[in-house]
Design a protein around this motif. Sequence first.
Motif, PDB file in Angstrom:
ATOM      1  N   VAL A 123       9.374  13.362 -12.078  1.00  0.00           N
ATOM      2  CA  VAL A 123       8.780  12.180 -11.455  1.00  0.00           C
ATOM      3  C   VAL A 123       8.297  12.596 -10.081  1.00  0.00           C
ATOM      4  CG1 VAL A 123       9.148   9.870 -10.534  1.00  0.00           C
ATOM      5  CG2 VAL A 123      10.256  10.529 -12.668  1.00  0.00           C
ATOM      6  N   ASP A 124       7.042  12.339  -9.789  1.00  0.00           N
ATOM      7  CA  ASP A 124       6.462  12.628  -8.471  1.00  0.00           C
ATOM      8  C   ASP A 124       5.697  11.400  -8.003  1.00  0.00           C
ATOM      9  OD1 ASP A 124       7.054  15.468  -7.841  1.00  0.00           O
ATOM     10  OD2 ASP A 124       5.990  15.818  -9.720  1.00  0.00           O
ATOM     11  N   GLU A 125       6.021  10.940  -6.811  1.00  0.00           N
ATOM     12  CA  GLU A 125       5.273   9.828  -6.237  1.00  0.00           C
ATOM     13  C   GLU A 125       5.001  10.146  -4.771  1.00  0.00           C
ATOM     14  OE1 GLU A 125       5.133   4.950  -6.192  1.00  0.00           O
ATOM     15  OE2 GLU A 125       6.927   5.976  -6.921  1.00  0.00           O
ATOM     16  N   THR A 126       3.761   9.927  -4.350  1.00  0.00           N
ATOM     17  CA  THR A 126       3.350  10.250  -2.984  1.00  0.00           C
ATOM     18  C   THR A 126       2.524   9.110  -2.403  1.00  0.00           C
ATOM     19  OG1 THR A 126       3.248  12.611  -3.526  1.00  0.00           O
ATOM     20  CG2 THR A 126       2.144  11.911  -1.508  1.00  0.00           C
ATOM     21  N   LEU A 127       2.903   8.669  -1.219  1.00  0.00           N
ATOM     22  CA  LEU A 127       2.151   7.668  -0.475  1.00  0.00           C
ATOM     23  C   LEU A 127       1.622   8.338   0.782  1.00  0.00           C
ATOM     24  CD1 LEU A 127       1.347   4.646  -0.194  1.00  0.00           C
ATOM     25  CD2 LEU A 127       3.474   4.327   1.086  1.00  0.00           C
ATOM     26  N   VAL A 128       0.302   8.341   0.962  1.00  0.00           N
ATOM     27  CA  VAL A 128      -0.323   9.032   2.088  1.00  0.00           C
ATOM     28  C   VAL A 128      -0.845   8.005   3.093  1.00  0.00           C
ATOM     29  CG1 VAL A 128      -2.077  10.698   2.811  1.00  0.00           C
ATOM     30  CG2 VAL A 128      -0.983  10.928   0.555  1.00  0.00           C
ATOM     31  N   LEU A 129      -0.464   8.175   4.363  1.00  0.00           N
ATOM     32  CA  LEU A 129      -0.901   7.296   5.448  1.00  0.00           C
ATOM     33  C   LEU A 129      -1.750   8.067   6.436  1.00  0.00           C
ATOM     34  CD1 LEU A 129       2.573   5.654   6.272  1.00  0.00           C
ATOM     35  CD2 LEU A 129       0.914   4.929   4.534  1.00  0.00           C
ATOM     36  N   ASP A 130      -2.667   7.374   7.099  1.00  0.00           N
ATOM     37  CA  ASP A 130      -3.426   7.973   8.187  1.00  0.00           C
ATOM     38  C   ASP A 130      -2.517   8.081   9.410  1.00  0.00           C
ATOM     39  OD1 ASP A 130      -5.197   7.454  10.789  1.00  0.00           O
ATOM     40  OD2 ASP A 130      -6.462   8.419   9.286  1.00  0.00           O
ATOM     41  N   THR A 131      -2.508   9.240  10.049  1.00  0.00           N
ATOM     42  CA  THR A 131      -1.596   9.470  11.171  1.00  0.00           C
ATOM     43  C   THR A 131      -1.855   8.525  12.342  1.00  0.00           C
ATOM     44  OG1 THR A 131      -1.399  11.803  10.578  1.00  0.00           O
ATOM     45  CG2 THR A 131      -0.753  11.199  12.804  1.00  0.00           C
ATOM     46  N   LYS A 132      -3.120   8.188  12.615  1.00  0.00           N
ATOM     47  CA  LYS A 132      -3.455   7.365  13.778  1.00  0.00           C
ATOM     48  C   LYS A 132      -3.313   5.873  13.501  1.00  0.00           C
ATOM     49  CE  LYS A 132      -6.635  10.732  15.823  1.00  0.00           C
ATOM     50  NZ  LYS A 132      -8.035  10.988  16.268  1.00  0.00           N
ATOM     51  N   THR A 133      -3.781   5.423  12.334  1.00  0.00           N
ATOM     52  CA  THR A 133      -3.786   3.984  12.044  1.00  0.00           C
ATOM     53  C   THR A 133      -2.603   3.536  11.193  1.00  0.00           C
ATOM     54  OG1 THR A 133      -5.093   4.232  10.008  1.00  0.00           O
ATOM     55  CG2 THR A 133      -6.303   4.025  12.102  1.00  0.00           C
ATOM     56  N   PHE A 134      -1.987   4.479  10.487  1.00  0.00           N
ATOM     57  CA  PHE A 134      -0.889   4.212   9.553  1.00  0.00           C
ATOM     58  C   PHE A 134      -1.338   3.394   8.342  1.00  0.00           C
ATOM     59  CE2 PHE A 134       1.126   4.858  13.699  1.00  0.00           C
ATOM     60  CZ  PHE A 134       1.923   5.947  13.399  1.00  0.00           C
ATOM     61  N   ARG A 135      -2.638   3.286   8.143  1.00  0.00           N
ATOM     62  CA  ARG A 135      -3.126   2.619   6.941  1.00  0.00           C
ATOM     63  C   ARG A 135      -2.944   3.521   5.722  1.00  0.00           C
ATOM     64  NH1 ARG A 135      -8.892   0.118   9.188  1.00  0.00           N
ATOM     65  NH2 ARG A 135      -7.963  -1.488  10.534  1.00  0.00           N
ATOM     66  N   ILE A 136      -2.806   2.900   4.566  1.00  0.00           N
ATOM     67  CA  ILE A 136      -2.678   3.664   3.330  1.00  0.00           C
ATOM     68  C   ILE A 136      -3.991   4.376   3.042  1.00  0.00           C
ATOM     69  CG2 ILE A 136      -2.369   3.524   0.836  1.00  0.00           C
ATOM     70  CD1 ILE A 136      -0.550   1.124   1.282  1.00  0.00           C
TER      71      ILE A 136
END
Length: 294
Positions: free
Chosen positions: A238-251
């Motif tokens: 099982v692999d799950e990854t959520l990526v956020l923008d470092t500056k805005t923290f938006r998905i």
Amino acid sequence: MRAHFGRVVLAGAPLCIALAGCSEGSGTGEPADTGRPAVGAAPEVKRERPPAEPRTPEEFLERARRAMASEGGWTFAAKGKEELVLQGRTSAAFYTSTVRRTGDPEALHSTGAIVSKGVGRSEEVFVVREVGYVKEGGAGKVWKKGPVSDPDIADKVEDPVDALEAFTHYAKAGEGAVEVVEADGHVRLQVHTASRRLAEVRDRPAVEKAVRELEPALAQLRKAGIRAGEDQLLLDRVDETLVLDTKTFRITSHRFACSFLIPYQGRTIAYSQDVREETRGVFAGEIRLPAGVS
């Protein structure tokens, strides 16, 4: 989790450093310190301390939650693949969709297509007030309606923002359940479960989610006479990854992938699913059910 930020007080007037012997009646001619600001002194300035940089998964998720709520809605692109493989023979389904989601009122609308065995069909999904509406096929097809808690409805809903709640649940499972990796202007929140017998890891939140995704495939296999209990299944990964923008923290993106091995007459059926979602931008419109649908 809500973050609380304190304040720091900066004195605008020069500091008076009391030297030895400099006190009231010392004869130096200096006025005594009354504790009140001097006439004409600059007013006291209070400045808000900038938020501390997030470090834990929970802190990143809270920032992301606030960032996504800062806009009325978002548009996402989603694609997925589901496969069953037995002795080199593959049965697969692919789908793509455009997802639009609003936060106040909370609603979702996706339009896309599913391709299986070379045949494609359209799919449209609405979620309004916790009720889902699904239509597979073009004009004339009937809308299927049900609560989003219904597995048949939930299986059709792809909502990238839901990943925030999922990862919050993972983080509460214990220290180290969610890995944080910062690189190339992004923050990656990651969950990974390596190959184990399903019974050994069944209670892990990410594995529970993977089992829910597997259930429809198991139901199809049972209809075909292939029956395997959970105690016989092997979780491949099982692999799950959520990526956020470092500056805005938006998905920026979200990915969920899982695979299982199912024993069958001395052979193995491999099941896998891979779903990917990417943020395309702000959605400023409204989501309303089509005329005649309620």
